[in-house]
Design an enzyme around this catalytic site. Sequence first.
Site, PDB file in Angstrom:
ATOM      1  N   CYS A   1      -0.126   4.270  11.116  1.00 19.50           N
ATOM      2  CA  CYS A   1       0.049   5.580  11.776  1.00 19.50           C
ATOM      3  C   CYS A   1      -1.149   5.844  12.685  1.00 19.50           C
ATOM      4  O   CYS A   1      -1.722   6.923  12.698  1.00 19.50           O
ATOM      5  CB  CYS A   1       0.237   6.697  10.747  1.00 19.50           C
ATOM      6  SG  CYS A   1      -1.141   6.864   9.598  1.00 19.50           S
TER       7      CYS A   1
ATOM      8  N   CYS B   1       0.887  -1.181   0.000  1.00 17.94           N
ATOM      9  CA  CYS B   1       0.000   0.000   0.000  1.00 17.94           C
ATOM     10  C   CYS B   1       0.917   1.221   0.000  1.00 17.94           C
ATOM     11  O   CYS B   1       1.225   1.781   1.050  1.00 17.94           O
ATOM     12  CB  CYS B   1      -0.892   0.008   1.231  1.00 17.94           C
ATOM     13  SG  CYS B   1      -1.864  -1.500   1.404  1.00 17.94           S
ATOM     14  N   ALA B   2       1.368   1.632  -1.183  1.00 18.40           N
ATOM     15  CA  ALA B   2       2.598   2.420  -1.281  1.00 18.40           C
ATOM     16  C   ALA B   2       2.450   3.942  -1.303  1.00 18.40           C
ATOM     17  O   ALA B   2       3.419   4.639  -1.031  1.00 18.40           O
ATOM     18  CB  ALA B   2       3.370   1.976  -2.526  1.00 18.40           C
TER      19      ALA B   2
ATOM     20  N   GLY C   1       4.561   7.204  -1.686  1.00 19.04           N
ATOM     21  CA  GLY C   1       5.845   6.705  -2.172  1.00 19.04           C
ATOM     22  C   GLY C   1       7.048   7.048  -1.323  1.00 19.04           C
ATOM     23  O   GLY C   1       8.178   6.774  -1.715  1.00 19.04           O
TER      24      GLY C   1
END
Length: 469
Positions: free
Chosen positions: A373, A242-243, A246
């Site tokens: 997070c 789940c990039a 980037g």
Amino acid sequence: MSIFPKISLRLEVERYLKEGFMNKEVVSALGKQEAERRFETLLNHLSHPPSFTTVRVNTHLASVQHVKNLLLDELRKQFNGLSVPILQHPDLQDVLLIPIIGPRRNIKKQQCEAVVGAQCGNAVLRGAHVYVPGIVSASKFMKAGDVISVYSDIKGKCKKGAKEFDGTKVFLGNGISELSRKEIFNGLPELKGIGIRMTEPIYLSPSFDNVLPNYLFLQNLPSAVVTHVLDPQPGEKILDLCAAPGGKTTHIAALMHDQGEVIALDKISNKVEKIKQNALLLGLNSIKAFCFDGTKALKLDMVKDAEGKPPFLRESFDRILLDAPCSGMGQRPNMACSWTLKEVTSYQPLQRKLFTVAVELLKPGGVLVYSTCTITLAENEEQVAWALATFPCLQLQPQEPQIGGEGMMGAGLSFEQLKQLQRFDPSVVPVQDTDIASLGDARIEDMIWLANKDCIGFFIAKFIKCKST
């Protein structure tokens, strides 16, 4: 010392979080009063920015020292000659730390006001200028060149284009308007540039709008820790499941010296474009980004796809990073969250789907790093307990570097297992007041210690796959 009220949450959400932080295991270990104090301290921290701005140096294109020197010159310009230190993190050699000055309590409020959306307000507290799309309201007599007091509409109640707003708003500092009220609200959607240039923010933090874009990536400290924990090696095949946008993908490629293959997936096309842009900007060629749903990344038939596109065959990757979609309750600053309990608790099933795919795609002996997070027990330690019970092939691993605290009790994990996790919990330190004078006297070790503690809320778990699934 706090300058803002604690984060405003729906009552059902606050109760849910409190139950997690005051679970039986925690209360038994700390006592009810201490557990409650820590929870309230955390809510208070979430509405304030971290004590440091963290930037990661793109070591693929430049040395850390070279970039540090360029950045020192840039800060002198931005801060009108004011000397603010830049520290290289001793355990994360590619990370630079810049202390945030504030809160500054003696800024004089102006008659002319602008109100910005909460998201824009959060960005201002971390050093951004105000961009036109973020402006919700402006005084009727506002013109270009005026000194403006900027406020955040933390509860999203201000109507777009209003001339005044008497609802809940939080003062962010003063700036100079680049446009008149009429120009801001003339209905032209193409207006996207800076609307108010912040000159006296309540928290003085550098602006990184187009600052050394090939050499720097603005990143929260724990987000930089994650990639070091993954420890990618040159020549490996690595998946960032789940990039977007980037930051971690490009960090993986840089740590591999751009040698090997980094596959980045995200299901939102404009976010995938952002990954590609960042890879190009940072000069990294080992990254291949695809618009693809990570939950469908496992190829169910055994026909090999020659082009290297998703979905992928089982046991295709040496290392996998699952920086999972989450409730984001660790982000700072965040003065108000309007999410319902249903929204906050909706991520656990999705995270488990993605995790299951990641385990299948990982080679035996491979490393899987799971991170969020957020601060909830359900999305962090409970997921680790579920993973260990569901996948006997997985073993929890110690992490290097270990910068965060240990995991939180309450999910039935052993003390040894909790020590192998990293939970970044800013409530372990008081809300900070930092001024230039105190920086001059501060020891570097103390500043690094504070940067490690007073960051966003974050969680990291590292697993190794012992045998084939």
